[in-house]
Design a protein around this motif. Structure first.
Motif, PDB file in Angstrom:
ATOM      1  N   UNK A 216     -10.636 -93.282 -60.662  1.00  0.00           N
ATOM      2  CA  UNK A 216     -10.983 -92.593 -61.898  1.00  0.00           C
ATOM      3  C   UNK A 216     -10.143 -91.126 -62.473  1.00  0.00           C
ATOM      4  N   UNK A 217     -10.704 -90.551 -61.404  1.00  0.00           N
ATOM      5  CA  UNK A 217     -10.667 -88.985 -61.512  1.00  0.00           C
ATOM      6  C   UNK A 217     -10.684 -88.409 -60.303  1.00  0.00           C
ATOM      7  N   UNK A 218     -10.242 -87.291 -59.519  1.00  0.00           N
ATOM      8  CA  UNK A 218     -10.471 -86.705 -58.087  1.00  0.00           C
ATOM      9  C   UNK A 218     -12.116 -86.573 -58.297  1.00  0.00           C
ATOM     10  N   UNK A 219     -12.846 -86.377 -59.037  1.00  0.00           N
ATOM     11  CA  UNK A 219     -13.796 -86.311 -58.704  1.00  0.00           C
ATOM     12  C   UNK A 219     -14.501 -87.303 -57.931  1.00  0.00           C
ATOM     13  N   UNK A 220     -13.585 -88.980 -58.355  1.00  0.00           N
ATOM     14  CA  UNK A 220     -14.055 -89.916 -57.592  1.00  0.00           C
ATOM     15  C   UNK A 220     -13.683 -89.559 -55.447  1.00  0.00           C
ATOM     16  N   UNK A 221     -12.876 -89.386 -55.545  1.00  0.00           N
ATOM     17  CA  UNK A 221     -12.004 -88.890 -54.687  1.00  0.00           C
ATOM     18  C   UNK A 221     -13.316 -88.357 -53.635  1.00  0.00           C
ATOM     19  N   UNK A 222     -13.040 -87.037 -54.187  1.00  0.00           N
ATOM     20  CA  UNK A 222     -14.641 -85.636 -53.540  1.00  0.00           C
ATOM     21  C   UNK A 222     -15.589 -87.394 -53.345  1.00  0.00           C
ATOM     22  N   UNK A 223     -16.080 -88.008 -54.140  1.00  0.00           N
ATOM     23  CA  UNK A 223     -16.483 -88.534 -53.698  1.00  0.00           C
ATOM     24  C   UNK A 223     -16.779 -89.273 -52.696  1.00  0.00           C
ATOM     25  N   UNK A 224     -16.248 -90.470 -52.688  1.00  0.00           N
ATOM     26  CA  UNK A 224     -15.541 -91.606 -51.579  1.00  0.00           C
ATOM     27  C   UNK A 224     -15.409 -90.701 -50.382  1.00  0.00           C
ATOM     28  N   UNK A 225     -14.353 -89.420 -50.217  1.00  0.00           N
ATOM     29  CA  UNK A 225     -14.512 -88.182 -48.915  1.00  0.00           C
ATOM     30  C   UNK A 225     -15.930 -87.940 -48.770  1.00  0.00           C
ATOM     31  N   UNK A 226     -16.959 -88.090 -49.215  1.00  0.00           N
ATOM     32  CA  UNK A 226     -18.076 -87.713 -48.830  1.00  0.00           C
ATOM     33  C   UNK A 226     -18.815 -88.300 -48.404  1.00  0.00           C
ATOM     34  N   UNK A 227     -18.366 -89.805 -49.282  1.00  0.00           N
ATOM     35  CA  UNK A 227     -19.232 -90.635 -48.477  1.00  0.00           C
ATOM     36  C   UNK A 227     -18.968 -91.619 -47.154  1.00  0.00           C
TER      37      UNK A 227
END
Lengths: 218, 266
Positions: A95-106
């Protein structure tokens, strides 16, 4: 003898479904593409983690749940061409770059000592957000025009609730000290902030907007 | 989390003991160790053999740890590669399905091991199976794992199913038959993907089949798996055919086993 000529309404009295829904075809395709991206990233991560967790019961649950989410991704993938998106990869995007950042951290925790963090990311953060977004979509879309999506979401939600419960029970069984509670909470806090920035698994509006705009007071 | 996770770091609890193939083969206790493959022990696995039940227990434990590694290998294939031309989305879905199947196989085999009187960790674990699933080329990985190793699993499960039948153990026979059905599916997945992904790349196909031979050879030591009456694990033609093996390919594995047996120290 049954009177075959006696008219009946097309909708039975108990059938309260209505035509209007909040999403048109294009919006639905966009959301379904985001869901597919999320499910794909999740099943990949669960598969990857299997080798990294020493706890046998957790290892076997991750292997099982990996397939559940792959199946969800497949259902969404098959729905996309029905929503006029023939190149399904085009909409299989975050949906956006912030969701990518979430998955990277997860997906960052790898060490064998970090099973709690791995489970918390999936079962205390991501899956509850997925359940929220899917439930909103299921309830807000037209149950007549978009029934195929509703049916898919119903199957998926059943899996999500079962997996959420299993994951939560695994977490509770792993947490034995106050320090482990802190670890779980700190990791959850970090991921919740990233998810907040993303606005949910489908971006802002993942679960709609409950606030009503009020006219400015004089 | 890294891409390509090394075999030495596979996460295990304290009950598991890792042993290399070299350590296992050079174990001076050799024939005394149940399930060993020294030449004097070579005989088809049946309950009537003096060491038959112990060998079956050791084999069941080996199946269990093999299933864990197969689960880990399939899981890593989900994670290690990005979806693209080389690794289509549908291939990853197959690998996720395999994760679920292997998870069930772990549950089945650990319960069967207990049923046969074996404790978890009673026998050492060898990481060879997972090592084959670390190949950085997805086609080679799939061929090595789904055709060579899962092919071996077909032979092993069929042998154990027959063992259960001969021993009058319906639980063992029933469960092995279910696992056998899954393994045929996994080998077929490997055969189908190998053909699709190398359709226009003969060189890659040959490379993948060569890798499969290397893995097959590793598991044919001393004629451990073959078609001869005294092969401990019987090569299963019918199920391999269902899984996409040609007659020539099956003949080749049988020949490989005969060669390995002839080369084995007496």
């Amino acid at each position: 003898m049954t009177n075959t000529k006696r008219p009946r309404e097309p909708f039975a009295p108990w059938d309260r479904r209505t035509l209007p829904g909040l999403f048109d075809v294009d919006e639905t395709a966009e959301r379904v593409g985001h869901y597919k991206w999320v499910e794909t990233k999740l099943f990949e991560a669960l598969g990857g983690w299997v080798a990294t967790v020493p706890e046998l019961d957790v290892k076997l649950r991750l292997g099982t749940h990996c397939y559940h989410h792959a199946w969800h991704a497949d259902l969404f993938d098959k729905r996309l061409p029905e929503l006029r998106e023939m190149k399904t990869d085009r909409l299989t995007v975050p949906a956006n770059d912030q969701l990518v950042a979430f998955f990277d951290a997860m997906t960052e925790p790898e060490d064998a000592t970090m099973t709690i963090e791995k489970l918390v990311g999936v079962y205390r953060v991501l899956i509850p957000y997925k359940i929220a977004a899917y439930t909103y979509h299921r309830n807000a879309t037209s149950e007549i025009t978009d029934m195929p999506t509703v049916r898919i979401l119903d199957f998926i939600l059943q899996d999500e609730f079962n997996d959420w419960r299993e994951g939560e029970m695994l977490i509770q069984s792993m947490i034995e000290t106050e320090e482990e509670i802190d670890r779980a909470m700190n990791h959850q806090l970090k991921l919740e902030k990233l998810m907040l920035a993303a606005g949910g698994v489908a971006g802002p509006g993942s679960i709609g907007d409950p606030y009503v705009e009020m006219p400015e007071e004089n | 989390m890294r891409k390509i996770f090394p075999a030495e770091e596979l996460a295990r609890d304290a009950r598991f003991i890792r042993q290399t193939n070299e350590q296992r083969l050079s174990d001076p206790r050799g024939p005394r160790v149940a399930g060993g493959n020294a030449s004097e022990q070579l005989a088809k696995l049946t309950p009537g053999l003096p060491n038959g039940p112990d060998r079956a227990r050791a084999l069941m434990h080996g199946i269990f740890v093999g299933e864990i590694q197969a689960l880990e290998g399939a899981g890593r294939t989900c994670w290690d590669f990005e979806v693209g031309e080389d690794v289509p989305f549908a291939l990853k879905l197959d690998m996720a399905r395999q994760c679920w199947d292997e998870s069930r196989h772990c549950e089945i085999s650990v319960a069967l091991a207990e049923h046969m009187g074996t404790e978890l960790g009673e026998f050492a674990e060898n990481g060879l199976l997972y090592e084959a699933s670390c190949n950085p080329d997805p086609v080679l990985r799939l061929t090595g794992v789904n055709r060579a190793l899962e092919g071996l699993a077909i032979d092993v499960f069929n042998t154990m199913k027959e063992f259960g039948n001969l021993a009058g153990d319906p639980v063992l026979e029933f469960c092995e038959d279910w696992m056998l059905a899954d393994e045929v599916t996994h080998v077929k997945m490997g055969s189908d993907w190998l053909r699709r992904l190398t359709e226009n790349d003969k060189e890659r196909l040959e490379k993948a089949l060569e890798f499969q031979k290397v893995v097959d050879r590793l598991f044919s030591f001393n004629g451990f798996r073959g078609e001869d009456d005294d092969s401990p694990i019987q090569l299963t033609r019918r199920f391999r055919e269902l899984a996409g093996f040609t007659d020539d390919e099956i003949d080749e594995i049988a020949d490989m086993s005969r060669e390995a047996k002839a080369e084995a120290p007496s």
